[in-house]
Scaffold this motif. Structure first.
Motif, PDB file in Angstrom:
ATOM      1  N   GLU A 194     -10.461  -0.460  -1.502  1.00  0.00           N
ATOM      2  CA  GLU A 194     -10.122  -1.417  -1.384  1.00  0.00           C
ATOM      3  C   GLU A 194      -9.395  -1.260  -0.499  1.00  0.00           C
ATOM      4  N   ALA A 195      -7.554  -1.356  -0.611  1.00  0.00           N
ATOM      5  CA  ALA A 195      -6.559  -1.403  -0.004  1.00  0.00           C
ATOM      6  C   ALA A 195      -6.649  -0.333   1.187  1.00  0.00           C
ATOM      7  N   TYR A 196      -6.442   1.023   1.298  1.00  0.00           N
ATOM      8  CA  TYR A 196      -7.233   1.364   2.404  1.00  0.00           C
ATOM      9  C   TYR A 196      -8.482   1.577   3.033  1.00  0.00           C
ATOM     10  N   ARG A 197      -9.263   0.832   2.461  1.00  0.00           N
ATOM     11  CA  ARG A 197     -10.595   0.570   3.486  1.00  0.00           C
ATOM     12  C   ARG A 197      -9.503  -0.818   4.324  1.00  0.00           C
ATOM     13  N   SER A 198      -8.467  -1.375   3.253  1.00  0.00           N
ATOM     14  CA  SER A 198      -8.405  -2.641   4.447  1.00  0.00           C
ATOM     15  C   SER A 198      -7.373  -1.506   5.607  1.00  0.00           C
ATOM     16  N   ILE A 199      -6.474  -0.480   5.919  1.00  0.00           N
ATOM     17  CA  ILE A 199      -6.010  -0.878   6.638  1.00  0.00           C
ATOM     18  C   ILE A 199      -6.794  -0.764   7.991  1.00  0.00           C
ATOM     19  N   PHE A 200      -7.758  -0.840   7.829  1.00  0.00           N
ATOM     20  CA  PHE A 200      -9.025  -0.093   9.363  1.00  0.00           C
ATOM     21  C   PHE A 200      -9.077  -1.798   9.877  1.00  0.00           C
ATOM     22  N   ASN A 201      -8.943  -3.348   9.403  1.00  0.00           N
ATOM     23  CA  ASN A 201      -9.248  -4.144  10.217  1.00  0.00           C
ATOM     24  C   ASN A 201      -8.589  -5.073   9.589  1.00  0.00           C
ATOM     25  N   PHE A 202      -6.711  -4.775   9.203  1.00  0.00           N
ATOM     26  CA  PHE A 202      -6.276  -5.413   8.966  1.00  0.00           C
ATOM     27  C   PHE A 202      -5.691  -5.921  10.363  1.00  0.00           C
ATOM     28  N   PRO A 203      -4.896  -6.984  10.619  1.00  0.00           N
ATOM     29  CA  PRO A 203      -4.450  -7.825  11.159  1.00  0.00           C
ATOM     30  C   PRO A 203      -3.156  -6.658  12.247  1.00  0.00           C
ATOM     31  N   GLN A 204      -2.287  -6.187  10.923  1.00  0.00           N
ATOM     32  CA  GLN A 204      -1.706  -5.461  11.405  1.00  0.00           C
ATOM     33  C   GLN A 204      -1.170  -3.871  12.107  1.00  0.00           C
ATOM     34  N   THR A 205      -2.688  -3.621  12.068  1.00  0.00           N
ATOM     35  CA  THR A 205      -2.762  -2.226  12.012  1.00  0.00           C
ATOM     36  C   THR A 205      -2.783  -1.817  13.489  1.00  0.00           C
TER      37      THR A 205
ATOM     38  N   GLY B  14       6.781 -10.160  -1.991  1.00  0.00           N
ATOM     39  CA  GLY B  14       5.625  -9.800  -3.326  1.00  0.00           C
ATOM     40  C   GLY B  14       5.101  -8.840  -1.717  1.00  0.00           C
ATOM     41  N   LEU B  15       4.472  -7.325  -2.216  1.00  0.00           N
ATOM     42  CA  LEU B  15       3.649  -6.529  -0.913  1.00  0.00           C
ATOM     43  C   LEU B  15       2.169  -6.790  -0.987  1.00  0.00           C
ATOM     44  N   ASN B  16       1.892  -7.061  -0.307  1.00  0.00           N
ATOM     45  CA  ASN B  16       0.454  -6.612   0.122  1.00  0.00           C
ATOM     46  C   ASN B  16       0.003  -5.797  -0.351  1.00  0.00           C
ATOM     47  N   PRO B  17      -1.061  -5.597  -0.746  1.00  0.00           N
ATOM     48  CA  PRO B  17      -1.611  -4.398  -1.248  1.00  0.00           C
ATOM     49  C   PRO B  17      -2.222  -3.711   0.036  1.00  0.00           C
ATOM     50  N   PHE B  18      -2.354  -3.615   0.861  1.00  0.00           N
ATOM     51  CA  PHE B  18      -2.357  -3.167   2.096  1.00  0.00           C
ATOM     52  C   PHE B  18      -1.148  -2.311   2.622  1.00  0.00           C
ATOM     53  N   TRP B  19      -0.101  -3.057   2.022  1.00  0.00           N
ATOM     54  CA  TRP B  19       1.518  -2.010   2.384  1.00  0.00           C
ATOM     55  C   TRP B  19       1.845  -0.980   1.943  1.00  0.00           C
ATOM     56  N   PHE B  20       1.041  -1.272   0.125  1.00  0.00           N
ATOM     57  CA  PHE B  20       0.640  -0.116  -1.114  1.00  0.00           C
ATOM     58  C   PHE B  20       0.072   0.431  -0.297  1.00  0.00           C
ATOM     59  N   ALA B  21      -0.970   0.872   0.865  1.00  0.00           N
ATOM     60  CA  ALA B  21      -2.024   2.239   0.316  1.00  0.00           C
ATOM     61  C   ALA B  21      -1.314   2.234   2.271  1.00  0.00           C
ATOM     62  N   VAL B  22      -0.428   2.048   2.673  1.00  0.00           N
ATOM     63  CA  VAL B  22       0.547   2.427   4.592  1.00  0.00           C
ATOM     64  C   VAL B  22       1.636   3.406   3.506  1.00  0.00           C
ATOM     65  N   PHE B  23       2.061   2.862   2.740  1.00  0.00           N
ATOM     66  CA  PHE B  23       3.704   2.997   1.831  1.00  0.00           C
ATOM     67  C   PHE B  23       3.234   5.260   1.500  1.00  0.00           C
ATOM     68  N   SER B  24       1.860   3.844   0.499  1.00  0.00           N
ATOM     69  CA  SER B  24       1.580   5.707  -0.210  1.00  0.00           C
ATOM     70  C   SER B  24       1.355   6.961   1.355  1.00  0.00           C
ATOM     71  N   ILE B  25       0.000   6.463   2.250  1.00  0.00           N
ATOM     72  CA  ILE B  25       0.351   7.851   3.529  1.00  0.00           C
ATOM     73  C   ILE B  25       2.049   8.402   3.658  1.00  0.00           C
ATOM     74  N   ILE B  26       2.578   7.047   4.251  1.00  0.00           N
ATOM     75  CA  ILE B  26       3.573   7.987   4.550  1.00  0.00           C
ATOM     76  C   ILE B  26       4.727   8.685   3.455  1.00  0.00           C
ATOM     77  N   ILE B  27       4.605   8.248   1.932  1.00  0.00           N
ATOM     78  CA  ILE B  27       5.156   9.088   0.741  1.00  0.00           C
ATOM     79  C   ILE B  27       4.904  10.583   1.009  1.00  0.00           C
ATOM     80  N   VAL B  28       3.312  10.083   0.811  1.00  0.00           N
ATOM     81  CA  VAL B  28       2.652  11.412   1.152  1.00  0.00           C
ATOM     82  C   VAL B  28       2.982  12.354   1.901  1.00  0.00           C
ATOM     83  N   VAL B  29       2.942  12.197   3.351  1.00  0.00           N
ATOM     84  CA  VAL B  29       2.731  12.580   4.185  1.00  0.00           C
ATOM     85  C   VAL B  29       4.449  13.587   4.560  1.00  0.00           C
ATOM     86  N   VAL B  30       4.995  12.693   4.429  1.00  0.00           N
ATOM     87  CA  VAL B  30       6.499  13.172   4.604  1.00  0.00           C
ATOM     88  C   VAL B  30       7.123  14.159   3.140  1.00  0.00           C
ATOM     89  N   LEU B  31       6.553  13.623   2.485  1.00  0.00           N
ATOM     90  CA  LEU B  31       6.846  15.521   1.262  1.00  0.00           C
ATOM     91  C   LEU B  31       5.920  16.632   1.216  1.00  0.00           C
TER      92      LEU B  31
END
Lengths: 264, 274
Positions: free
Chosen positions: B45-56, B232-249
């Protein structure tokens, strides 16, 4: 025109040092000149030479406590990094695969520090730990411990093993060997480690603010400039510069070969 | 034996602490919660929320800016730094030492001081706000690392190779492109990779020199401005951070794979010879 170019090409061997001129010019304009501006601004009030900025820094009720807090946080962080990091470096230096494991210790550093700091904050919040001095120091240690482990690891693995063996042959117990041979020989690494943790800790921006609402020296330099107080901000930058210069003189005195500087 | 187990355990504990925030963020990005529990079980769900999150859209804009600044400043600093390294190598000893010291300045100096110094400079000489300031700033702290990674290659190079090329009739320019540059090329490439990552990763210099009215944000400044007052950290950011971390590494691994394999092989050989 053509002959001119030909001539230039002919003299190419002698003038190859000219390749460095554009870069030197760039650095003079965009690195040296800005720093000179800091120096000038620190001694200027209303376009006149004066020590007014130094006086207003001392009289400012918020600035001195910030400096003291920064020094305290820096000190505690540095000591923690040394106490935690020395055994790591020591153990790794004894292993043949130590160099690769040491790489694993720097790997997280490549993830942006904001992401790591915000993740740490989310963890603290989920665990119900109150943000404050303790969490700030944890965050600092977490961020800067690789800077301690790396120079220590370099120095410790470069120690000539025959010193250690000689001490053992002469009947020293393992703890005496460590205290009288290994520890003194690793002092260059300790000093590089200390300065490489202490300076970034007190001058860092945002970490302490995010992890505990505490403003350190770096944060207050930023807020001074942000509020247009260029004079006082310049004085604070100058103090930071003096710290950096002192620590570098220290480092270069201790390891003349300059071995432990190689971070990456 | 006990000693070895103890020391292994110590290394493991410290390593676990260092990796905990990164790994936990990735693990709980599949939980769609803010408090590190699997209340809803495993979910995307957190990753799905990236597509329609207002901050995307803002985030994508910031990503574009980050890449643009990183590409421009790393290409410029790689060219300028490599050319400069050849020049510095051929300087006489005294000026060479001075230039090398200037080169060290942005590296050893604290970043906040470099950043406010640049800000003061840009204000004093009325530079236009926006990309110009940011790119100049990034070039100024990336180029020294390029110089530092090209320099060792030049020092290791046998100067006779260049002389031989000249004796065999190559013009100096040809000798430069056919002899010197191929030899220092690995250094140029690792300098480029370093400049690119440093520029992508930068926060302090960008934050201070981006200006308040331009609205330019890079990934790091955007993350900072939208999170520094949040609780607190919105689940949206969990997904975004995970993507960034994986891409960087992953990028890091790809760039360094060759070096790593070589190093492991070397270490193995050393172990065998003992």
């Amino acid at each position: 025109m053509k002959s001119k170019i030909k001539k230039l090409l002919k003299n190419f061997r002698i003038t190859r040092s000219a390749f460095s001129y554009p870069y030197i010019l760039f650095m003079l304009i965009f690195v040296v000149l800005p720093l000179a501006l800091i120096l000038i601004n620190a001694f200027m009030v209303d376009q006149r030479l004066s020590f007014g900025n130094f006086i207003s820094l001392v009289q400012d009720r918020a600035s001195l406590p910030t400096l003291l807090t920064s020094l305290l946080v820096g000190l505690v962080t540095t000591i923690t990094c040394l106490v935690v990091g020395y055994p790591v470096a020591y153990i790794l230096a004894k292993r043949k695969s130590g160099r690769i494991i040491a790489l694993l210790f720097i790997l997280p550093m490549w993830v942006n520090f904001l992401i790591r700091t915000l993740s740490t904050r989310a963890m603290f919040e989920a665990l119900g730990i109150d943000l404050g001095m303790g969490t700030v120091i944890f965050g600092m240690v977490y961020n800067f411990i690789p800077f301690m482990i790396l120079p220590l690891h370099t120095t410790l693995s470069n120690i000539d093993k025959s010193y250690i063996e000689a001490a053992q042959d002469l009947g020293a117990s393992p703890s005496i060997v460590f205290l009288k041979a290994t520890l003194p020989l690793s002092i260059p690494g300790i000093i590089s480690g200390i300065t490489m943790v202490f300076i970034p800790t007190i001058s860092t921006f945002a970490i302490s603010q995010l992890l505990g609402g505490i403003y350190l020296f770096g944060d207050s330099i930023y807020s001074k400039f942000n509020h247009g107080m260029y004079g006082v901000g310049s004085v604070m930058s100058l103090i930071m510069l003096v710290f950096v210069i002192i620590s570098n003189v220290f480092i270069s005195k201790v390891n003349k070969g300059g071995a432990a500087r190689n971070l990456w | 034996m006990v000693k070895k187990t103890l020391s292994n355990a110590y290394i493991l504990i410290i390593m676990a602490l260092l990796y905990a925030p990164i790994i936990l963020i990735i693990v709980f990005s599949f939980a769609n919660t803010s408090n590190f529990t699997f209340r809803h079980g495993f979910t995307l769900e957190a990753y799905r929320s990236i597509f329609n999150f207002p901050q995307t859209p803002y985030l994508l804009d910031a990503l574009k800016n980050t890449l643009f600044i990183a590409v421009v400043s790393s290409v410029v600093s790689t060219i300028m730094g490599s050319v400069a390294a050849i020049g510095i190598y051929n300087l006489k000893q005294r000026p060479r030492r001075i230039v090398e010291n200037i080169n060290q300045m942005p590296i050893i100096n604290s970043e906040i001081v470099m950043a406010v110094a640049l800000m003061l400079f840009f204000i004093t000489f009325k530079f236009p706000q926006g990309y110009v300031r940011l790119i100049i700033g990034h070039i100024s702290f990336c180029t020294p690392y390029v110089v530092l990674s090209v320099m060792p290659r030049l020092i290791q190079m046998d100067p006779n190779v260049y002389e031989a090329a000249l004796d065999l009739g190559a013009s100096p320019v040809k000798a430069l492109f056919k002899v010197i540059i191929p030899i220092i090329f690995p250094g140029i490439m690792s300098g480029f990779a370093m400049a690119f990552t440093l520029s992508m990763d930068d926060f302090i210099i960008t934050q201070i020199n981006k200006g308040t009215t331009t609205g330019i944000d890079t990934l790091s400044t955007y993350i900072y401005s939208s999170q520094h007052n949040a609780r607190g950290l919105n689940p949206f950011w969990f997904a975004v951070f995970s993507i960034i971390i994986v891409v960087v590494l992953a990028l890091l691994l790809i760039i360094n794979l060759n070096k790593l394999i070589k190093r492991i092989n070397k270490e193995r050989k050393n172990e065998k010879s003992f």
